[in-house]
Design a protein around this motif. Structure first.
Motif, PDB file in Angstrom:
ATOM      1  N   THR A  61       0.844  -1.191   0.000  1.00  0.00           N
ATOM      2  CA  THR A  61       0.000   0.000   0.000  1.00  0.00           C
ATOM      3  C   THR A  61       0.880   1.242   0.000  1.00  0.00           C
ATOM      4  N   ILE A  62       0.370   2.296  -0.568  1.00  0.00           N
ATOM      5  CA  ILE A  62       1.108   3.551  -0.620  1.00  0.00           C
ATOM      6  C   ILE A  62       0.828   4.312   0.670  1.00  0.00           C
ATOM      7  N   LYS A  63       1.893   4.622   1.418  1.00  0.00           N
ATOM      8  CA  LYS A  63       1.770   5.395   2.651  1.00  0.00           C
ATOM      9  C   LYS A  63       2.490   6.717   2.446  1.00  0.00           C
ATOM     10  N   THR A  64       1.893   7.787   2.945  1.00  0.00           N
ATOM     11  CA  THR A  64       2.513   9.090   2.769  1.00  0.00           C
ATOM     12  C   THR A  64       2.198  10.017   3.929  1.00  0.00           C
ATOM     13  N   HIS A  65       3.126  10.923   4.175  1.00  0.00           N
ATOM     14  CA  HIS A  65       2.915  12.006   5.128  1.00  0.00           C
ATOM     15  C   HIS A  65       2.469  13.266   4.402  1.00  0.00           C
ATOM     16  N   LEU A  66       2.504  13.252   3.084  1.00  0.00           N
ATOM     17  CA  LEU A  66       2.206  14.439   2.293  1.00  0.00           C
ATOM     18  C   LEU A  66       0.697  14.653   2.202  1.00  0.00           C
ATOM     19  N   SER A  81      -2.777   5.528   1.937  1.00  0.00           N
ATOM     20  CA  SER A  81      -2.818   5.729   3.384  1.00  0.00           C
ATOM     21  C   SER A  81      -2.111   7.042   3.709  1.00  0.00           C
ATOM     22  N   VAL A  82      -2.839   7.959   4.338  1.00  0.00           N
ATOM     23  CA  VAL A  82      -2.321   9.291   4.651  1.00  0.00           C
ATOM     24  C   VAL A  82      -2.147   9.402   6.158  1.00  0.00           C
ATOM     25  N   TYR A  83      -1.051  10.005   6.580  1.00  0.00           N
ATOM     26  CA  TYR A  83      -0.731  10.133   7.999  1.00  0.00           C
ATOM     27  C   TYR A  83      -1.580  11.235   8.627  1.00  0.00           C
ATOM     28  N   SER A  84      -2.225  10.910   9.748  1.00  0.00           N
ATOM     29  CA  SER A  84      -3.109  11.875  10.402  1.00  0.00           C
ATOM     30  C   SER A  84      -2.416  12.597  11.550  1.00  0.00           C
ATOM     31  N   GLY A  85      -1.164  12.282  11.810  1.00  0.00           N
ATOM     32  CA  GLY A  85      -0.462  12.824  12.959  1.00  0.00           C
ATOM     33  C   GLY A  85      -0.266  11.765  14.016  1.00  0.00           C
ATOM     34  N   LYS A  86      -1.032  10.679  13.921  1.00  0.00           N
ATOM     35  CA  LYS A  86      -0.913   9.582  14.870  1.00  0.00           C
ATOM     36  C   LYS A  86      -0.803   8.246  14.148  1.00  0.00           C
ATOM     37  N   GLU A  87      -1.555   8.081  13.063  1.00  0.00           N
ATOM     38  CA  GLU A  87      -1.589   6.803  12.353  1.00  0.00           C
ATOM     39  C   GLU A  87      -1.883   7.054  10.875  1.00  0.00           C
ATOM     40  N   PHE A  88      -1.663   6.030  10.075  1.00  0.00           N
ATOM     41  CA  PHE A  88      -1.979   6.103   8.656  1.00  0.00           C
ATOM     42  C   PHE A  88      -3.413   5.637   8.445  1.00  0.00           C
ATOM     43  N   PHE A 105      -9.295  14.937   3.420  1.00  0.00           N
ATOM     44  CA  PHE A 105     -10.136  13.775   3.656  1.00  0.00           C
ATOM     45  C   PHE A 105      -9.716  12.969   4.885  1.00  0.00           C
ATOM     46  N   ILE A 106      -8.735  13.475   5.633  1.00  0.00           N
ATOM     47  CA  ILE A 106      -8.275  12.828   6.862  1.00  0.00           C
ATOM     48  C   ILE A 106      -8.337  13.847   7.991  1.00  0.00           C
ATOM     49  N   MET A 107      -9.065  13.502   9.037  1.00  0.00           N
ATOM     50  CA  MET A 107      -9.151  14.389  10.200  1.00  0.00           C
ATOM     51  C   MET A 107      -7.879  14.230  11.038  1.00  0.00           C
ATOM     52  N   THR A 108      -7.379  15.343  11.553  1.00  0.00           N
ATOM     53  CA  THR A 108      -6.154  15.293  12.353  1.00  0.00           C
ATOM     54  C   THR A 108      -6.438  15.287  13.843  1.00  0.00           C
ATOM     55  N   ASN A 109      -7.688  15.502  14.227  1.00  0.00           N
ATOM     56  CA  ASN A 109      -8.015  15.448  15.649  1.00  0.00           C
ATOM     57  C   ASN A 109      -9.333  14.707  15.821  1.00  0.00           C
ATOM     58  N   LYS A 110      -9.477  14.095  17.003  1.00  0.00           N
ATOM     59  CA  LYS A 110     -10.692  13.345  17.296  1.00  0.00           C
ATOM     60  C   LYS A 110     -11.570  14.166  18.223  1.00  0.00           C
ATOM     61  N   ARG A 111     -12.823  13.804  18.285  1.00  0.00           N
ATOM     62  CA  ARG A 111     -13.767  14.454  19.167  1.00  0.00           C
ATOM     63  C   ARG A 111     -13.385  14.139  20.612  1.00  0.00           C
TER      64      ARG A 111
END
Length: 131
Positions: A61-66, A81-88, A105-111
């Motif tokens: 799978t393609i993983k990226t921090h970008l 797979s995009v890095y959210s700051g904690k996980e891909f 399309f990826i949230m960086t913080n949870k409720r």
């Protein structure tokens, strides 16, 4: 009846057949500016990986921090797979996402979910029965 995807009047097949210069004219100003200023080495590697994955030559799978990569028409159908700051977290790229950034399309913080107050946290919590 299923609604056919159109981006500024062009179908997905027509978008994939366009040259990059013609495609840039269709994108919004921010995306156009970002792409015309040049693509850095790490973004170029991600774009090459997506081309290989589309051709079926990329095994993992393609993983990226970008998160600031603009989704282009040839990326549709892939899962990145995009890095959210904690996980891909996986993003399945659909035709509607063309022209947007991956990070949208990826949230960086949870409720925030608060627990019950501890004993002594307030005056009324002293009278809460312990289990």
């Amino acid at each position: 009846m299923v609604k056919e995807f159109k981006y500024r009047g062009l179908s997905l097949e027509e978008l994939q057949g366009l040259s990059l210069e013609r495609l840039f004219e269709l994108l919004p100003a921010r995306a156009r500016r970002s792409l015309t200023r040049g693509i850095t080495d790490d973004k170029r590697k991600l774009l090459e990986d997506t081309k290989l994955a589309k051709a079926g030559k990329h095994k993992t799978t393609i993983k990226t921090h970008l998160r600031d990569v603009i989704i282009l028409p040839y990326m549709t159908g892939l899962t990145i797979s995009v890095y959210s700051g904690k996980e891909f977290l996986p993003v399945a790229i659909k035709p509607d996402m063309v022209g947007h950034y991956l990070g949208e399309f990826i949230m960086t913080n949870k409720r925030v979910v608060h627990g019950a107050p501890g004993v002594g946290a307030s005056r009324s919590s002293l009278y809460v029965p312990l289990k």
